[in-house]
Write a protein that holds these residues in place. Structure first.
Motif, short mmCIF file in Angstrom:
data_model
loop_
_atom_site.label_atom_id
_atom_site.label_comp_id
_atom_site.label_asym_id
_atom_site.label_seq_id
_atom_site.Cartn_x
_atom_site.Cartn_y
_atom_site.Cartn_z
N THR A 143 27.00 20.73 28.15
CA THR A 143 28.08 20.92 27.20
C THR A 143 27.70 20.25 25.89
OG1 THR A 143 29.28 18.95 27.95
CG2 THR A 143 29.87 21.06 28.95
N LEU A 144 27.99 20.93 24.79
CA LEU A 144 27.84 20.37 23.46
C LEU A 144 29.23 20.24 22.87
CD1 LEU A 144 26.10 19.50 21.03
CD2 LEU A 144 26.06 21.91 20.33
N THR A 149 28.26 15.29 20.84
CA THR A 149 27.80 14.70 22.09
C THR A 149 27.32 15.81 23.01
OG1 THR A 149 29.45 12.94 21.91
CG2 THR A 149 28.40 13.23 24.05
N VAL A 150 26.16 15.61 23.65
CA VAL A 150 25.66 16.56 24.63
C VAL A 150 25.64 15.88 26.00
CG1 VAL A 150 23.24 15.93 24.14
CG2 VAL A 150 23.77 18.11 25.26
N ARG A 151 26.02 16.65 27.02
CA ARG A 151 25.99 16.16 28.41
C ARG A 151 25.35 17.22 29.29
NH1 ARG A 151 31.26 14.76 26.56
NH2 ARG A 151 31.54 12.48 26.41
N TRP A 152 24.50 16.79 30.21
CA TRP A 152 23.89 17.68 31.19
C TRP A 152 24.48 17.37 32.57
CZ3 TRP A 152 21.26 15.26 27.33
CH2 TRP A 152 20.48 16.04 26.47
N TYR A 153 24.81 18.44 33.30
CA TYR A 153 25.41 18.29 34.63
C TYR A 153 24.56 19.01 35.67
CZ TYR A 153 29.65 16.97 32.06
OH TYR A 153 30.56 16.36 31.23
N GLU A 155 24.17 12.02 25.50
CA GLU A 155 23.62 11.50 24.25
C GLU A 155 24.54 11.82 23.09
OE1 GLU A 155 20.30 9.50 22.36
OE2 GLU A 155 20.80 9.84 24.46
N GLU A 156 24.85 10.81 22.29
CA GLU A 156 25.56 11.04 21.05
C GLU A 156 24.56 11.42 19.97
OE1 GLU A 156 28.10 7.88 19.90
OE2 GLU A 156 29.22 7.85 21.79
#
Length: 538
Positions: A504-505, A513-517, A535-536
């Protein structure tokens, strides 16, 4: 009585309009809210794109689907919340993009979890079904290989064996529109994924496996494939089905209103398969006359998604990821005066640095930098290990680099807070950060695969090749072949992760912020996810 085969898929949504796509098993009238339309038919299959107008900006409206006046969606006993249409709020500065690529269509049983891992898109659907709607993504962006025409799952192979002799080419690969239709049906029939795509506006772009591995990697590859007697049928079916299942819903209302093919199909009483085939063959033979790339604005955030497959120019010495007309279209949209500029490309623009230079070296040698004999060997290397990303199209990479530099420096309007490039393809996920000397953050974010993990052996080999071996030899070889340095530098700062992933971005004013799931196989909780990284972006 007609029934749904696939859908509903919520596709293009803006401030006041929405498009809902369906496939039905018979001709009928499809109704969503106060809007209705008749299906059109191609190759014996029936489709409709219901165009809904008069919605209010920034609202969320539950909807149902009726076929000839009979309610068919939601299905009886559906465990998910009602499907909704959430329109764009032009005053909102918050956008959340869920994205990924490379999803195989195999069952979700224990056997296939062992070989293919958990379907993280399915898990994500279960997760958000229990969350407040304000936590849901603004957009689902699928960045290629939505289906694998050359690596068909067993149920599709059974379907193929039941209709033709697989001892004849193309064997158990997809041959025609009917087989593509079955491949899409399998890919999008899972109840959780079906609900997710009915509720979150979805945008899509193809990559090579939507047609075939290494599609348009070079002029040599293209000539080799066009000599095969079955290739024309494949490319016509592949691009025709892509237009129906994926591209049509990417179009905004103004473009749909003037699309000549859509107008003809909707006005035709009989089967429009011939019209679709004629269009698809023309799109392959004359790609400059058609555009698959598209754009969407979400308030102060602009998304531009690029065709990095069909629009390629493959002439040696003038290779380009996008032809001149496609680039001109992109150049007009890639500006400042937005909070965030997001560029979608199925193929990463910023690879690990050593691998980037290895691909640039390969292109230079293929173009004759070391002579004709080396060029022939280099072409075999390119096709053998997939050296076909932006680094292998230096003309386009350099143009993209200068364009990004101009935007970040404020030479194309007020600089955005971030320029992010979202990609898939490589079957590992990572974050790379560019050093442009400007305040705008420039990032490459890769999330791949959704469900098609590399084996442990290939993971090790891929990691060594991409991050170790290529790093040692790539720059040296590129220098020997006369390849100049890139306009700016970058490095991978997070990853690589080789899990099945979605990312998600989150964009909010000047913050990102990006997150990987990754999915977690937990008994009793199909929505269990692990946060791989966060990561911000600044």
């Amino acid at each position: 009585m007609p029934d749904l085969v696939l859908g509903p898929l919520l596709r293009y949504v803006d401030e006041r309009t929405a498009a809902v796509w369906v496939q039905t098993d018979a001709p009928c009238t499809v109704r969503v809210l106060d809007s209705s339309t008749s299906t059109f038919t191609v190759h014996g299959h029936h489709f409709a794109l219901v165009e809904i107008e008069g919605l209010r900006p920034g609202t969320s409206t539950p909807y149902t689907v009726d076929l000839d006046g009979r309610r068919v969606w939601p299905a009886p006993g559906d465990e998910f919340p009602p499907s909704r249409i959430s329109t764009v709020d032009p005053g909102s500065r918050h956008v959340k993009i869920l994205f990924g690529s490379c999803r195989t269509s195999v069952p979700n049983d224990a056997k296939h979890v062992l070989t293919h891992g958990v379907d993280v898109l399915r898990s994500y659907a279960y997760r958000i079904a229990g969350e407040p709607q304000d936590e849901w993504p603004t957009l689902l962006l699928l960045l290629g290989d939505q289906v694998y025409a050359d690596e068909t799952p067993e149920p599709v192979r059974e379907f193929i064996r039941g209709r033709r002799d697989t001892a004849q080419a193309p064997g158990e690969e997809i041959a025609d529109f009917a087989e593509y239709a079955e491949l899409y049906r399998l890919a999008w029939s899972d109840p959780a994924v079906r609900w997710l795509m009915s509720t979150i506006p979805t945008a899509m772009i193809f990559d090579d496996h939507d047609l075939r591995d290494d599609w348009n990697t070079s002029a040599t590859w293209q000539r080799q494939m066009r000599r095969l007697p079955w290739w024309r049928r494949r490319v016509v079916a592949g691009l025709g089905s892509y237009w129906i299942y994926q591209h049509l819903g990417n179009l905004p209302p103004a473009e749909r209103a003037v699309d000549p093919l859509l107008g003809k199909l909707r006005g035709l009483e009989g089967d429009g398969g011939g019209l679709l085939d004629e269009f698809a063959w023309g799109a392959d033979q004359r790609p400059q006359e058609n555009r698959w790339s598209f754009t969407r604005d979400f308030g102060a955030t602009r998304l531009v998604v690029l065709d990095s497959r069909c629009a390629r120019a493959l002439e040696p010495g003038r290779r380009a990821m996008m032809d001149d007309l496609e680039w001109e279209w992109f150049d007009g949209l890639a500006t400042g005066d937005v909070d965030h500029l997001v560029i979608g490309s199925s193929l990463p623009i910023l690879l690990p640095v050593g691998l980037h230079y290895l691909e640039s070296w390969n292109e230079a040698v293929c173009d004759g930098a070391w002579g004709a004999r080396a060029a022939a060997v280099s072409e075999k290397i390119r096709q053998g290990i997939d050296l076909e990303h932006w680094g292998a199209f230096r003309r386009s990479f350099t143009a993209m680099s200068h364009l990004i530099g101009d935007i970040a420096a404020g030479r194309r309007g007020r600089p955005p807070a971030t320029i992010t490039m979202l990609s898939g393809d490589v079957h590992y996920s990572y974050l790379a950060r560019a050093r442009t000397g400007q305040d705008t953050g420039v990032y490459q974010i890769v999330s791949s695969p959704i469900r098609n993990p590399l084996s442990r052996t290939v993971r090790v080999g891929n990691g060594v090749a991409s991050f170790a071996l290529a790093g040692l030899v790539g720059r040296g070889l590129a220098k020997l072949a006369g390849v100049p340095r890139t306009p700016f530098r970058w490095r991978v700062e997070r990853g690589p992760w080789f899990h099945n992933t979605v990312a998600t971005l989150n964009l909010n004013r000047e913050a990102a912020t990006v997150r990987w799931y990754a999915a977690r196989s937990t008994d009793g909780d199909p929505g269990a996810l692990n946060l791989l990284g966060e990561e911000e972006l600044s």
